[in-house]
Design a protein around this motif. Structure first.
Motif, short mmCIF file in Angstrom:
data_model
loop_
_atom_site.label_atom_id
_atom_site.label_comp_id
_atom_site.label_asym_id
_atom_site.label_seq_id
_atom_site.Cartn_x
_atom_site.Cartn_y
_atom_site.Cartn_z
N ALA A 162 0.83 -1.21 0.00
CA ALA A 162 0.00 0.00 0.00
C ALA A 162 0.86 1.26 0.00
O ALA A 162 0.55 2.24 -0.68
CB ALA A 162 -0.95 0.00 1.20
N ALA A 163 1.96 1.24 0.73
CA ALA A 163 2.85 2.41 0.77
C ALA A 163 3.55 2.60 -0.58
O ALA A 163 3.74 3.74 -1.02
CB ALA A 163 3.87 2.28 1.90
N PHE A 164 3.93 1.51 -1.25
CA PHE A 164 4.52 1.63 -2.59
C PHE A 164 3.51 2.28 -3.54
O PHE A 164 3.87 3.15 -4.32
CB PHE A 164 4.93 0.25 -3.14
CG PHE A 164 6.32 -0.17 -2.79
CD1 PHE A 164 7.41 0.34 -3.49
CD2 PHE A 164 6.57 -1.07 -1.77
CE1 PHE A 164 8.71 -0.04 -3.19
CE2 PHE A 164 7.85 -1.46 -1.46
CZ PHE A 164 8.93 -0.95 -2.15
N ILE A 165 2.27 1.87 -3.46
CA ILE A 165 1.24 2.45 -4.33
C ILE A 165 1.10 3.94 -4.05
O ILE A 165 1.02 4.75 -4.97
CB ILE A 165 -0.10 1.69 -4.18
CG1 ILE A 165 0.04 0.28 -4.77
CG2 ILE A 165 -1.25 2.46 -4.83
CD1 ILE A 165 -1.10 -0.66 -4.46
N GLU A 166 1.09 4.31 -2.77
CA GLU A 166 1.01 5.74 -2.41
C GLU A 166 2.19 6.52 -2.98
O GLU A 166 2.02 7.62 -3.51
CB GLU A 166 0.95 5.91 -0.89
CG GLU A 166 -0.35 5.49 -0.27
CD GLU A 166 -1.55 6.23 -0.83
OE1 GLU A 166 -1.50 7.48 -0.98
OE2 GLU A 166 -2.55 5.56 -1.14
N LEU A 167 3.39 5.96 -2.88
CA LEU A 167 4.58 6.63 -3.43
C LEU A 167 4.45 6.85 -4.92
O LEU A 167 4.66 7.96 -5.42
CB LEU A 167 5.84 5.80 -3.17
CG LEU A 167 6.55 5.95 -1.85
CD1 LEU A 167 7.70 4.94 -1.76
CD2 LEU A 167 7.06 7.35 -1.62
#
Length: 193
Positions: free
Chosen positions: A30-35
């Motif tokens: 999820a954090a990769f997607i946000e980045l």
């Protein structure tokens, strides 16, 4: 790509005062997607990727590749740091014969302004200096990216050259183990018409 045969990968997590630098895990998706989908994060990187494409294309367990560290704070991913070897296919036309490692980093906007990038990059550069003694590292950024320019100076990168690419002025700096940090000052404003 980083040379995995020359350094064991992934290394043991690197711990700093506030952060853990480690290999990616499935909980980081999820954090990769946000980045990747963040307009703020990609403002100087060509723009965000569509969130739907990130959701569809990013595997359940983000890629664990040599040279990629997740930056973790209080158990959650807040960004990434990457060291990529500048192989012939990806070397800039500015330094076509140079094969240095290139430092790159991305932090979620809520992690900006707390010194995490400085702390994480300092730790990764220290790790790299131990893993590959005497080898320089380069960093490239748009000259308009004041935050990255200040960080490069704080870390001890010195200007190699400036050039035009992707429709904007770019800056390339080099870091060598033991290099003293220097202060970067933004260019003086030019008077208007």
């Amino acid at each position: 790509m980083f040379e995995p045969t020359s350094v064991a990968w992934p290394p043991a997590p690197i711990r700093t005062e506030r952060l853990v630098l480690r290999a990616s895990e499935s909980r980081d998706r999820a954090a990769f997607i946000e980045l990747f989908a963040s307009p703020e994060v990609s403002a100087y990187l060509g723009g965000p990727r569509p969130r739907e494409a990130c959701e569809r294309e990013l595997p359940e367990t983000p890629e664990r590749r040599p040279g990629l560290f997740v930056i973790e704070r209080d158990g959650a991913m807040i960004g990434t740091i990457e060291l990529n070897r500048r192989d012939p296919e990806h070397r800039s036309r500015i330094r076509p014969d140079a094969g240095e490692a290139e430092l790159g980093y991305l932090l979620l906007p809520e992690a900006w302004g707390h010194g995490y990038a400085t702390e994480a990059c300092t730790a990764v550069l220290g790790w790299y200096a131990d893993a590959r003694p005497g080898e320089p590292v380069v960093l490239c950024t748009q000259t308009a990216n004041d935050r990255s320019m200040r960080l490069a100076a704080k870390l001890g990168f010195t200007e190699v050259q400036r050039y035009e690419a992707w429709g904007a002025p770019q800056w390339m700096g080099m870091w060598s183990p033991g290099a003293p940090p220097v202060r970067w000052h933004p260019p003086a404003a030019t008077p208007g018409p």
